[in-house]
Write an enzyme that holds these catalytic residues in place. Structure first.
Site, PDB file in Angstrom:
ATOM      1  N   ARG A  51       0.799  -1.221   0.000  1.00 30.70           N
ATOM      2  CA  ARG A  51       0.000   0.000   0.000  1.00 30.70           C
ATOM      3  C   ARG A  51       0.829   1.267   0.000  1.00 30.70           C
ATOM      4  O   ARG A  51       0.605   2.173  -0.778  1.00 30.70           O
ATOM      5  CB  ARG A  51      -0.926   0.045   1.222  1.00 30.70           C
ATOM      6  CG  ARG A  51      -2.235  -0.611   1.053  1.00 30.70           C
ATOM      7  CD  ARG A  51      -2.738  -1.107   2.393  1.00 30.70           C
ATOM      8  NE  ARG A  51      -1.788  -2.044   2.936  1.00 30.70           N
ATOM      9  CZ  ARG A  51      -1.752  -3.325   2.565  1.00 30.70           C
ATOM     10  NH1 ARG A  51      -2.618  -3.770   1.712  1.00 30.70           N
ATOM     11  NH2 ARG A  51      -0.860  -4.148   3.064  1.00 30.70           N
ATOM     12  N   THR A  52       1.801   1.329   0.900  1.00 30.79           N
ATOM     13  CA  THR A  52       2.504   2.594   1.069  1.00 30.79           C
ATOM     14  C   THR A  52       3.287   2.951  -0.200  1.00 30.79           C
ATOM     15  O   THR A  52       3.212   4.068  -0.696  1.00 30.79           O
ATOM     16  CB  THR A  52       3.443   2.512   2.292  1.00 30.79           C
ATOM     17  OG1 THR A  52       2.681   2.093   3.410  1.00 30.79           O
ATOM     18  CG2 THR A  52       4.071   3.852   2.584  1.00 30.79           C
ATOM     19  N   LYS A  80      25.386  -4.893  -1.230  1.00 37.08           N
ATOM     20  CA  LYS A  80      26.845  -4.966  -1.367  1.00 37.08           C
ATOM     21  C   LYS A  80      27.546  -4.398  -0.141  1.00 37.08           C
ATOM     22  O   LYS A  80      28.764  -4.291  -0.112  1.00 37.08           O
ATOM     23  CB  LYS A  80      27.293  -4.186  -2.596  1.00 37.08           C
ATOM     24  CG  LYS A  80      26.759  -4.720  -3.907  1.00 37.08           C
ATOM     25  CD  LYS A  80      27.176  -3.799  -5.044  1.00 37.08           C
ATOM     26  CE  LYS A  80      26.472  -4.145  -6.335  1.00 37.08           C
ATOM     27  NZ  LYS A  80      26.650  -3.091  -7.331  1.00 37.08           N
ATOM     28  N   ARG A 101      11.393   3.592   3.155  1.00 39.54           N
ATOM     29  CA  ARG A 101      11.017   2.653   4.226  1.00 39.54           C
ATOM     30  C   ARG A 101      12.246   1.793   4.495  1.00 39.54           C
ATOM     31  O   ARG A 101      12.935   1.361   3.569  1.00 39.54           O
ATOM     32  CB  ARG A 101       9.855   1.772   3.806  1.00 39.54           C
ATOM     33  CG  ARG A 101       9.645   0.618   4.804  1.00 39.54           C
ATOM     34  CD  ARG A 101       8.377  -0.124   4.584  1.00 39.54           C
ATOM     35  NE  ARG A 101       7.232   0.671   4.997  1.00 39.54           N
ATOM     36  CZ  ARG A 101       5.998   0.198   5.081  1.00 39.54           C
ATOM     37  NH1 ARG A 101       5.746  -1.051   4.768  1.00 39.54           N
ATOM     38  NH2 ARG A 101       5.009   0.965   5.459  1.00 39.54           N
ATOM     39  N   HIS A 129       5.457   5.959  11.321  1.00 43.23           N
ATOM     40  CA  HIS A 129       4.888   5.823   9.975  1.00 43.23           C
ATOM     41  C   HIS A 129       3.950   7.025   9.817  1.00 43.23           C
ATOM     42  O   HIS A 129       2.730   6.872   9.823  1.00 43.23           O
ATOM     43  CB  HIS A 129       4.151   4.485   9.873  1.00 43.23           C
ATOM     44  CG  HIS A 129       3.704   4.119   8.493  1.00 43.23           C
ATOM     45  ND1 HIS A 129       3.988   4.884   7.377  1.00 43.23           N
ATOM     46  CD2 HIS A 129       2.994   3.049   8.040  1.00 43.23           C
ATOM     47  CE1 HIS A 129       3.462   4.303   6.322  1.00 43.23           C
ATOM     48  NE2 HIS A 129       2.857   3.194   6.701  1.00 43.23           N
TER      49      HIS A 129
END
Lengths: 300, 150
Positions: A51-52, A80, A101, A129
């Site tokens: 969703r986000t 890496k 995120r 959030h």
């Protein structure tokens, strides 16, 4: 607010939050407004999200911005061994704002300290959030016609749910009364309850949905997860008390709306979906308008 | 009655007095005094009018930087810092915790970015009496029982 990062909901004042919500209303009426056609938005998702990420990308596209980024840390240089600082400094060369995120708490604040372009936190571990909080507030205001002096119930995992903590703290600025429905193991942390007390507001605690449902304007559902319980028998004993069914909505107030940050598993039975109180999918839709408003505010 | 010094006097250096009972070893450790080559006297469980029992450390020819004094305050907020030059007390002050602590203490949250990348820790001191430090990054509190130095 131009150029201002959004890391925690506390970074924005009450008036700044209301300004975003007002702007989001305009985008709901007319979503396609190509006002950012000269901008590039980076979406760096170091952990999975449906969703986000999609709603940010949808919001950027509706505004005419170009979107670059990755949705899996495995395809980035983080794999890496590149530091977050180096990733941010590099991506900042290619974009006007970074939406990120990351699984580690505090990563977004650190990114905002090293980045020359604004950072929007799309979730940093168990910490914050803030755009979920903004879309929750937008949904509450839209369904109730106001944000002030509402009775808001939070159901389920109130101990670990970051969306619950942020929303409780944000709603304290609007004189809410809080109804906290959870098993004893998953009560709201004391620092959040202390925040409610410091604002001279009321909270009431319950062990089942039935005890509170006829008193509230908003029922904010979250999932009670089996892995949160030390004793699995204890989970089996309490789990049904936090599943919302159609029957439980019989005696609710006419204006009640059920919200959920999604994804849902089984905490709202599917027969609730067709009830007028169900609002969780519209809530997800509102996320696009709110993120449009945020991108427009930060980049214009 | 003749008043006797419980620990010998020093000519030049620093006396850390009124150390909270049980914290002398920790203060020695956080100030890295185990490698110090000049004279150090210390005493524990000494009588104190103010606190009942106390600890004391005297370090010859050593004066501490502000960040070292902040460390002392975090493990023993009651401590007094006395600087001595040629047997005379030139400075006497209570150690004090600053409003912010940078780069000294580890964050208690194992999932905090500061425990995974080269990010200097940064705390706001939200309660100076109880010693509660709020991480600027992950927003979790580190309390006095779980303070660990970087």
């Amino acid at each position: 607010m131009k150029g201002k990062s959004l890391i925690s909901i506390n970074d924005y004042s009450k008036s700044e939050i209301l300004q975003i919500l007002d702007l989001a209303e305009g985008f709901e009426k007319q979503p396609r407004q190509p006002i950012l056609s000269d901008k590039v938005v980076s979406t760096l998702f170091f952990e999975p999200s449906t969703r986000t990420r999609l709603s940010f990308e949808s919001a950027a596209n509706q505004l005419g911005a170009r979107v670059i980024g990755f949705s899996d840390a495995g395809t980035s240089s983080a794999k890496k061994g590149e530091s977050l600082k180096d990733t941010i400094l590099t991506v900042a060369c290619y974009s006007d704002v970074i939406v990120m995120r990351h699984p580690l708490a505090g990563s977004a604040r650190w990114a905002s300290e090293v980045s020359p372009v604004p950072i929007i936190n799309a979730g940093d571990g168990a910490n914050q959030h803030p755009t979920q909080c903004l879309l929750d507030m937008y949904s509450i205001r839209k369904t109730q016609g106001k944000l002030d002096k509402l009775n808001v119930a939070f159901v389920g995992d109130l101990k670990y749910g970051r969306t619950v903590h942020s929303l409780v703290i944000a709603m304290c600025d609007f004189d809410a009364t809080f109804h906290l429905i959870s098993p004893a193991e998953l009560k709201l942390p004391s620092y959040v309850k202390q925040h409610i007390k410091d604002k001279n507001l009321e909270y009431h605690q319950y062990l089942s949905i039935e005890e509170a449902i006829n008193k509230v304007d908003i029922l904010y559902m979250t999932r009670v997860q089996r892995e949160r319980f030390a004793d699995p028998i204890e989970y089996e004993n309490v789990k049904n008390a936090y599943i919302l069914t159609k029957d439980q909505l019989k005696n609710c107030k006419d204006n009640l709306k059920v919200l959920h940050p999604l994804p849902r598993v089984n905490e709202i039975s599917e027969d609730v979906d067709d009830m007028p109180q169900a609002y969780y999918f519209q809530q997800a839709q509102n996320g696009v308008y709110v993120r449009q408003a945020l991108l427009a505010t930060i980049l214009q | 009655m003749k008043k006797e010094l419980q620990v010998s006097a020093i000519k030049n250096g620093t006396v850390i007095d009124h150390i909270t009972q049980g914290q002398v070893e920790r203060v020695l450790y956080i100030l890295n005094l185990s490698d110090y080559k000049d004279q150090i006297y210390f005493g524990a469980n000494l009588d104190s009018k103010k606190y009942g029992k106390k600890g004391i450390i005297k370090v010859s020819n050593k004066f501490f930087a502000p960040e070292e004094i902040s460390k002392i305050a975090l493990v023993s907020p009651t401590a007094t810092l006395i600087e001595i030059r040629d047997y005379e007390v030139t400075v006497k002050k209570q150690v004090e915790i600053s409003d912010e602590i940078r780069g000294l203490v580890k964050c208690v949250n194992p999932n905090c970015i500061t425990n995974h990348e080269a990010v200097p820790t940064h705390f706001e001191v939200v309660n100076k009496d109880e010693i509660v430090l709020r991480c600027r990054y992950c927003e979790k509190n580190t309390g006095k029982t779980n303070i660990e130095f970087v």
